[in-house]
Design an enzyme around this catalytic site. Structure first.
Site, PDB file in Angstrom:
ATOM      1  N   HIS A  37       0.990  -1.080  -0.036  1.00 51.84           N
ATOM      2  CA  HIS A  37      -0.060   0.044   0.082  1.00 51.84           C
ATOM      3  C   HIS A  37       0.851   1.303   0.228  1.00 51.84           C
ATOM      4  O   HIS A  37       0.517   2.143  -0.704  1.00 51.84           O
ATOM      5  CB  HIS A  37      -0.827  -0.070   1.135  1.00 51.84           C
ATOM      6  CG  HIS A  37      -1.869  -1.055   1.488  1.00 51.84           C
ATOM      7  ND1 HIS A  37      -1.856  -2.076   2.288  1.00 51.84           N
ATOM      8  CD2 HIS A  37      -3.145  -1.358   0.591  1.00 51.84           C
ATOM      9  CE1 HIS A  37      -2.902  -2.843   2.344  1.00 51.84           C
ATOM     10  NE2 HIS A  37      -3.426  -2.494   1.185  1.00 51.84           N
ATOM     11  N   GLN A 153      -8.011  -8.133 -10.707  1.00 57.72           N
ATOM     12  CA  GLN A 153      -8.666  -6.923 -10.257  1.00 57.72           C
ATOM     13  C   GLN A 153      -8.064  -5.757 -11.024  1.00 57.72           C
ATOM     14  O   GLN A 153      -8.855  -5.020 -11.652  1.00 57.72           O
ATOM     15  CB  GLN A 153      -8.626  -6.641  -8.887  1.00 57.72           C
ATOM     16  CG  GLN A 153      -8.890  -5.100  -8.351  1.00 57.72           C
ATOM     17  CD  GLN A 153      -8.671  -5.014  -6.804  1.00 57.72           C
ATOM     18  OE1 GLN A 153      -9.290  -5.351  -6.085  1.00 57.72           O
ATOM     19  NE2 GLN A 153      -7.741  -4.202  -6.602  1.00 57.72           N
TER      20      GLN A 153
END
Lengths: 281, 281
Positions: A37, A153
């Site tokens: 992240h 995704q």
């Protein structure tokens, strides 16, 4: 750094910034931040005037028997890390505000959503594309950043953006890994010590597959068989899928040729891990 | 007045105007303009700095046995009328550019899309919501204008905009009618002289229903029965549906109460006409 929970508040902030001609970089996440992240946040920080991240554990992408309830959350810690990365706004909405009853509208990317993880998790990608589109409409970013660990995704979101003509640029960044090769995931926190040790096999199997392709193997079945054998050599790994697919269609290839995605999903106990490698053959 | 066919060209024009702080009003249409369309253009012209209309006969909202091929088209005439209404840009894309193969992404508003016209035309509203979302992303309007003749369409688009948090205001304008009451529709051009004369019954039946409700009738079945009888009194009318439904759910009501939509679809020959009235009881 601001925390905004209200949808209107977020949208108005973004409209103001866009009106001033400022660029907004956006990193949507479920939270429980790890180095993967953070790499997205740093890249987005570099490339934009403003940096927005969202933290939202999106209920519509979890199946009824999945880990929505126990998905790891630690907003205090996420907030500190976000500040260190220069985030300007954390968008942190409540589920009942994101899906006010009676909620009815869903976006679906056909075919690409039904294979690989979509086969094991029916409705998962419909939940993902719907929430991502909602977040795009609320945050109004110029560029949004996604990690390549969730390769399917990323491919589906790219396809949605293209098909729906969204005025947004998508960037994907490489998988962040531990030194031993384990792909970083918020779900790694579920792993017991022996499972975590055994899960290292996933990256090793991918590397072996890449090596086989580089040394000229043309039959994907032989490569997949080798990978499955390696994974099964570990006590606790239970394979969901191991496949070599075309990067555009996500369909299994019959011959090693072109841009390929080698991808897998394996359960260690109740924890389902995914990993992948891209190769051009 | 400009005509823009390219998707990027349109999006770039709109981005420039939005960057300058200008407002864009948008009227999406299939073309073959009539007074109903013109009333939308005039209203949008009044309320915005710039006025964009699109002309696109959207293939994904037509069923395989429907009138996509013979849908009336006259771009030259539409262009003249648009200019008279002060349109700044006509967006006039090609179908193969709007849906480049392999096209995969669709938006669906559940439940509301399955009833009334959605029941008779499976997939129709999925086609409508998808193209409208695409057009919104291309034209980037502040406000979009729709006619109330397509009441179900207007309700579904409003729901999509709300559910997906689109930063766009939707306005709907009343049905435009001929002096004899026939609702204006590009499809009226299909009607033969006797069909056109008989189609006047639709507005009359709606008026009778409104009158019955205003004079205290509470049982929707009696009102619908009266309407059906009136329509059947005409030789050529073949009823698809006549219903009195709740304005939010589009489900038939059991008792006349609240905000209701009285709506109908009737074939005259191969031509399917729709019409409706709103009433608060």
């Amino acid at each position: 750094m601001k925390v905004i929970s209200s949808i209107n508040g977020m949208q108005n902030w973004s409209k103001q910034m866009r009106c001033k001609g400022k660029t907004i970089g956006f990193v949507p996440m479920m939270g429980y931040l790890h180095e993967g992240h953070l790499s997205l946040l740093r890249k987005a920080r570099e490339e934009n005037d403003y940096l927005v991240m969202s933290i939202f554990v999106n209920p519509t992408q979890f199946g009824p028997k999945e880990d929505l309830g126990r998905y790891p959350r630690d907003f205090g810690r996420d907030k500190k890390l976000a500040k260190l990365c220069g985030v300007d706004v954390i968008f942190y909405p409540e589920a009942k505000k994101m899906y006010p009853a009676p909620y009815k509208t869903y976006v679906e990317v056909e075919d690409l959503s039904d294979v690989l993880c979509g086969k094991s998790r029916p409705g998962h990608f419909r939940g993902v594309t719907t929430v991502v589109l909602k977040l795009f409409n609320i945050v109004l970013p110029n560029t949004a950043y996604f990690g390549w660990k969730d390769a399917q995704q990323a491919i589906i979101i790219n396809k949605m953006v293209k098909d729906l003509n969204l005025p947004i640029k998508i960037k994907t960044l490489p998988i962040a890994r531990e030194e031993n090769g384990l792909a970083l995931s918020s779900r790694n926190t579920y792993l017991k010590e022996d499972q975590r040790r055994q899960a290292i096999i996933l990256d090793k199997a991918l590397q072996v597959a890449v090596g086989m392709i580089q040394s000229g193997y043309k039959d994907p079945r032989r490569i997949v068989a080798k990978m499955r054998k390696m994974i099964k050599s570990q006590k606790t790994g239970r394979i969901d899928y191991v496949e070599i697919v075309d990067m555009n269609t996500l369909k299994p290839v019959k011959k090693i040729k072109g841009r390929l995605l080698i991808c897998l999903a394996v359960f260690f106990g109740k924890t389902r891990l995914i990993d992948n490698a891209i190769i051009c053959a």
